[in-house]
Design a protein around this motif. Structure first.
Motif, PDB file in Angstrom:
ATOM      1  N   GLY A 178       0.772  -1.243   0.000  1.00  0.00           N
ATOM      2  CA  GLY A 178       0.000   0.000   0.000  1.00  0.00           C
ATOM      3  C   GLY A 178       0.800   1.289   0.000  1.00  0.00           C
ATOM      4  N   ALA A 179       2.090   1.216  -0.334  1.00  0.00           N
ATOM      5  CA  ALA A 179       2.886   2.449  -0.391  1.00  0.00           C
ATOM      6  C   ALA A 179       2.606   3.198  -1.686  1.00  0.00           C
ATOM      7  N   LYS A 180       2.967   4.477  -1.691  1.00  0.00           N
ATOM      8  CA  LYS A 180       2.919   5.251  -2.928  1.00  0.00           C
ATOM      9  C   LYS A 180       4.350   5.293  -3.476  1.00  0.00           C
ATOM     10  N   VAL A 181       4.505   4.922  -4.735  1.00  0.00           N
ATOM     11  CA  VAL A 181       5.854   4.809  -5.292  1.00  0.00           C
ATOM     12  C   VAL A 181       6.046   5.808  -6.437  1.00  0.00           C
ATOM     13  N   THR A 182       7.155   6.510  -6.399  1.00  0.00           N
ATOM     14  CA  THR A 182       7.525   7.370  -7.524  1.00  0.00           C
ATOM     15  C   THR A 182       8.886   6.912  -8.052  1.00  0.00           C
ATOM     16  N   LEU A 183       8.939   6.673  -9.351  1.00  0.00           N
ATOM     17  CA  LEU A 183      10.200   6.294  -9.984  1.00  0.00           C
ATOM     18  C   LEU A 183      10.812   7.550 -10.584  1.00  0.00           C
ATOM     19  N   VAL A 184      12.079   7.787 -10.249  1.00  0.00           N
ATOM     20  CA  VAL A 184      12.723   9.021 -10.691  1.00  0.00           C
ATOM     21  C   VAL A 184      13.979   8.690 -11.492  1.00  0.00           C
TER      22      VAL A 184
END
Lengths: 309, 434
Positions: A178-184
């Protein structure tokens, strides 16, 4: 769970069970005798087709702390392409009555393939650019320990996502919990397909770093420059590196992680790596606990690990 | 010698025939077509009740591996597989060892075929020496030796200037260039279709754009030179669009084909690192496969080719990145199309047959592909009602790397007749008597 191949194919409940079990094992590390007899008489083979000191050491220590016998079987990948196939090698190892095979291999899918051909429990210690589940589990374990929960935690994974098995495994594990993931990273290294899984994609580190609770910095390989994934290491470091300037605009309690080995002052400044927000060394400690948990659970442990002493 | 095919349903799209007709074969040619033929002097009558009779199938893109890799396939075993699939003419690609790039190699193929082949083998020469994309081959000489077309095969010609010259030069012989459209730089080391699935599996993708770019380039060059260009085993609907655009102005010079598996299977097949599904060009997304089926139905794709690519069990048992590309396809080409496309109502039977008989014959200029009085008796009879398990036991090819392995298919050939000689009878290969 018979094998651990990737986090995509295991359930949220199994992931939580591994994390909880690892927590019990970690408590042992503070004792004088850091060893339990859980896997006495069992054999763990570290089958490594790629050079890796830290992952292999971590598995070796995890197995030894569970009282298992450990065999390190190193195969240079050049000799593989010249003759003996992976399956042949695996059969040779099984003939030595192994119970676990920990495999690292340069080809995606190698662990899965191995699991179809052997009776031993297979643990994937990194296959090509596909998966590195125990690394992701130890990353998530560390986040959970420090931030107390994973749900709604905002995690940025920064760097060469395209070639990173660590990023892929983190992605599945974090999404399941349930985490929010951002790929950078630069568009050349962040596959746009991933947005279909419900993750954010960002090319702007300055913006993302202000929003996230955790940043996981991936190692950037200089060889990628030769293939024009980015024009120079300097421009990469300026665009995506974790440095003092970015630290100032980040949340005060930002957790900074790195799977190692680091390129100091490229993807991460030395002062940041050694600073108070960094948990890089704790990740190494947690790696042993997580790998003990995986070995223990695959051997049939029920997950309610109790003090055997 | 007389052979009578009795009570079969004859489907010959080249003449618009689809009815119950008896066929009399005499001395290797078709002597008579009539509603009912009865002749006491006929030695051999083949009962074709409930069978579909078509012109012998023609494959515009086969790999026979001889010379060089006879352990995977030979001209003999490959033509046996072809006969099993209902083929009577095949065009083997020049990617052998050595490459078929001069007249002696072409003659070697022809001579070996003369001795070993069960059906007709029409050699295809390489466009460039060693398929290296650097220097043109002696097309004129090779045509004299028996080459019927020229191909870049699995190595696309990346140099546009060389491609331009090859097209210009080929016009002198009015021959067809069979091109594999693939921008090697963009495709890179791609092993499967570029997609979310490939990305999550950690496999490098070859985007369909790598095919489209080369199709566009070569359509432009074909329009410039008016050379006859045939695009082999396409996988992207956009490629078809660009060819269609070129065909509007030059309908006679452009053509293309697709394999049965690109019409019936999607990239989902690679799940679990299934090396049988490691194929070039890659299997594409289901939505694109659907569009290809529509293009085929609309008549935008000329032929169906087997793209038969034999490879050893060992080469398919390796790690995905190390495993070989390709699937065999001669034996299953028609059954796969029939089972997955005709039986499901997606494509009418006559369109499939035309794309496997008269259309490839027209493109290459072969005297084949229809059942007419006086024509060579190349005929196939298929059993559309019988379901057969295609397992390793059933495979005739030396290699067992089939994407359709262990699938149950309808429409396997019962009889294949090449120039009046039964080479497959009751589903069993009739070996060449020596």
């Amino acid at each position: 769970m018979r094998h651990l191949i990737d986090l995509e194919s295991i359930s949220k409940e199994d992931i939580i069970k591994i994390l909880d079990t690892a927590k019990s094992f970690k408590e042992i590390f503070t004792r004088d005798v850091k060893k339990v007899p859980a896997l006495r008489g069992k054999t763990v083979v570290n089958l490594f087709f790629e050079a890796s000191t830290r992952t292999r050491n971590s598995f070796e220590l995890a197995a030894k702390r569970l009282s298992a016998d450990v065999l390190n079987f190193n195969v240079s990948s050049s000799s593989v392409s010249k003759g003996e196939s992976l399956i042949d090698t695996a059969k040779t190892i099984e003939a030595m009555a192994s119970d676990f095979i920990v495999i690292r291999h340069p080809s995606s899918g190698a662990a899965k393939m191995l699991s179809r051909h052997v009776k031993s429990a297979v643990i994937n210690a990194g296959d090509g650019t596909h998966a590195h589940p125990t690394q992701a589990l130890l990353d998530i374990f560390t986040m959970r320990e420090k931030k107390l929960k994973i749900k709604n935690l905002h995690v940025a994974i920064v760097g060469d996502i395209l070639h990173s098995r660590v990023a892929r495994s983190n992605l599945w594990g974090l999404l399941k919990l349930g985490a929010k993931v951002t790929l950078v990273g630069p568009p050349t290294l962040v596959p746009r397909h991933f947005s279909k899984l419900g993750v954010e994609i960002s090319y702007n580190m300055d913006k993302t770093i202000q929003e996230v609770d955790v940043v996981n910095m991936l190692r950037i390989q200089k060889e990628r420059q030769d293939k024009n994934y980015f024009p120079s290491i300097m421009e990469y470091a300026r665009s995506f590196g974790m440095n003092e300037k970015r630290m100032k605009i980040a949340k005060k309690d930002l957790l900074i992680m790195h799977p190692g080995p680091m390129n100091r002052d490229i993807e991460i400044s030395s002062s940041i790596a050694d600073g108070p927000n960094s948990v890089i060394n704790e990740q190494v400690t947690n790696g042993v606990a997580v790998r003990m948990a995986v070995l223990y659970l695959l051997s049939g442990g029920d997950g309610k690990f109790e003090d055997p002493a | 010698m007389k052979i009578l095919l009795k009570n079969g349903r004859v489907l010959d799209p080249s003449q618009g025939i689809d009815k119950k007709v008896d066929i009399l074969i005499e001395n290797g040619t078709i002597n008579k077509l009539a509603e009912s033929i009865n002749d006491d002097k006929i030695k051999e009558t083949i009962d074709c009740t409930n069978l579909l009779i078509t012109p012998g199938l023609i494959d515009i893109n086969t790999h026979l591996r001889e010379p060089g890799h006879e352990d995977h396939e030979s001209i003999e075993s490959g033509t046996m597989a072809a006969a099993k699939g209902g083929y009577t003419s095949i065009l083997p690609m020049p990617d052998t060892e050595p490459v078929i790039d001069d007249i002696t190699h072409v003659k070697y193929i022809s001579a070996t075929a003369q001795r070993d082949a069960l059906i007709k083998v029409h050699p295809v020469g390489a466009i460039s020496k060693g398929l290296e994309g650097k220097q043109l081959t002696e097309m004129g000489n090779m045509i004299e030796g028996g080459a019927v077309a020229f191909s870049s095969d699995k190595k696309a010609i990346m140099n546009a200037d060389l491609m331009h010259r090859a097209m210009q030069y080929s016009k002198m012989f009015n021959t067809t260039l069979i091109l594999y459209a693939n921008d090697e730089n963009l495709a890179g080391h791609g092993q499967v279709n570029a997609s979310l699935l490939a990305t999550t599996m950690g496999l490098s993708g070859a985007p369909k754009e790598a095919e489209e770019i080369m199709v566009v380039r070569d359509v432009i060059l074909a329009r410039l030179t008016r050379a006859k260009v045939h695009f082999a085993h396409l996988s992207s609907p956009y490629s078809i669009q660009y060819i269609l655009d070129g065909k509007k102005k030059f309908p006679d010079i452009l053509s293309c084909d697709i394999t049965p598996y690109h019409l019936t299977l999607s990239d989902e097949e690679i799940r679990g690192y299934n090396t049988m599904a490691k194929i070039m060009p890659p299997l594409r997304k289901a939505e694109h496969v659907k569009k290809m089926v529509q293009h085929f139905k609309d008549g935008h794709i000329d032929c169906i080719s087997s793209n038969h690519e034999p490879g050893s069990d060992y080469s398919k048992s390796l790690e995905f990145s190390e495993a070989s590309f390709g699937t065999i396809g001669l034996e299953t080409a028609f059954p796969a199309c029939y089972t997955y496309l005709v039986k499901t109502g997606k494509i009418p039977l006559d369109k499939i047959i035309r794309a496997m008989t008269s259309r490839p014959a027209e493109i290459i200029g072969l005297k084949a592909g229809s059942i007419k009085k006086g024509e060579p008796a190349d005929i196939s009879c298929f059993n559309l009602d019988k379901e057969t398990l295609y397992d390793t036991e059933a495979i005739v090819s030396k290699s067992k790397n089939s994407i359709y392995l262990n699938k149950k298919l309808f429409g396997f050939a019962e009889h294949t007749i090449c120039e009046g000689i039964p080479v497959l009878k009751d589903g069993i290969i009739v070996k060449k008597s020596t």
